[in-house]
Design a protein around this motif. Sequence first.
Motif, short mmCIF file in Angstrom:
data_model
loop_
_atom_site.label_atom_id
_atom_site.label_comp_id
_atom_site.label_asym_id
_atom_site.label_seq_id
_atom_site.Cartn_x
_atom_site.Cartn_y
_atom_site.Cartn_z
N THR A 1 -4.59 -6.74 4.03
CA THR A 1 -3.22 -6.50 3.61
C THR A 1 -2.65 -7.81 3.10
OG1 THR A 1 -2.32 -7.00 5.80
CG2 THR A 1 -2.89 -4.69 5.36
N SER B 1 -1.25 -10.00 5.89
CA SER B 1 -2.25 -10.69 6.72
C SER B 1 -2.89 -11.84 5.95
CB SER B 1 -3.32 -9.73 7.23
OG SER B 1 -4.17 -9.32 6.17
N GLU C 1 -0.80 -9.19 -3.25
CA GLU C 1 -1.33 -7.83 -3.26
C GLU C 1 -2.11 -7.56 -4.53
OE1 GLU C 1 -2.42 -4.06 -2.34
OE2 GLU C 1 -1.44 -5.43 -0.96
N GLU D 1 -8.06 -0.60 2.73
CA GLU D 1 -7.20 -1.69 3.19
C GLU D 1 -7.26 -1.83 4.70
OE1 GLU D 1 -2.66 -1.70 3.09
OE2 GLU D 1 -3.19 -2.96 1.36
N GLY D 2 -7.45 -3.07 5.15
CA GLY D 2 -7.46 -3.36 6.57
C GLY D 2 -8.49 -4.40 6.93
#
Length: 169
Positions: free
Chosen positions: A60, A63, A80, A110-111
């Motif tokens: 993300t 993060s 992003e 995403e993650g």
Amino acid sequence: MAEEAGASAAPAAGDGKMTMVVGVDESEHSYYALQWTLLHFFSPGQLQQYRLVVVTAKPTAASAVGLAGPGAADVLPMVEADLKLSSMRVIGKAKELCAQVSDAVFEVVEGDARNILCEAVERHHAEMLVVGNHGYGAIKRAVLGSVSDYCTHHAHCTVMIVKKPKHKH
């Protein structure tokens, strides 16, 4: 949520193929693991017993930036966009490497990579997860965390860690 990057359709139920998930990122170690997997399981002319699912995790923006203060909201859209572009480059290279594979799916999710790969195993009912090994030392691995170590303990399938050989001088 998974963004499929030009994914082929899922195989029909009962086609008899098992599923293999391969985690990739921008590192040469992950591309080596993918190439090793292709050579040993998906060689041209060889009966392909596996459906291949190539997954890359996109962090993300929050993060990746790791800050929350004045100006952070201005930076996040740029971060992003850069992360999305980077993950599409990873999948693009993976697609090039997998050109000979008849049954392949490519996903950007995403993650955190550790969770993303274990979730992909569950989502695709995979029999095997393949990851590369960055070769970090104990201290760096303790600070950054090891995706391969996490997956060996949490993925509900066989986990194969492909280590790139070190060249001897």
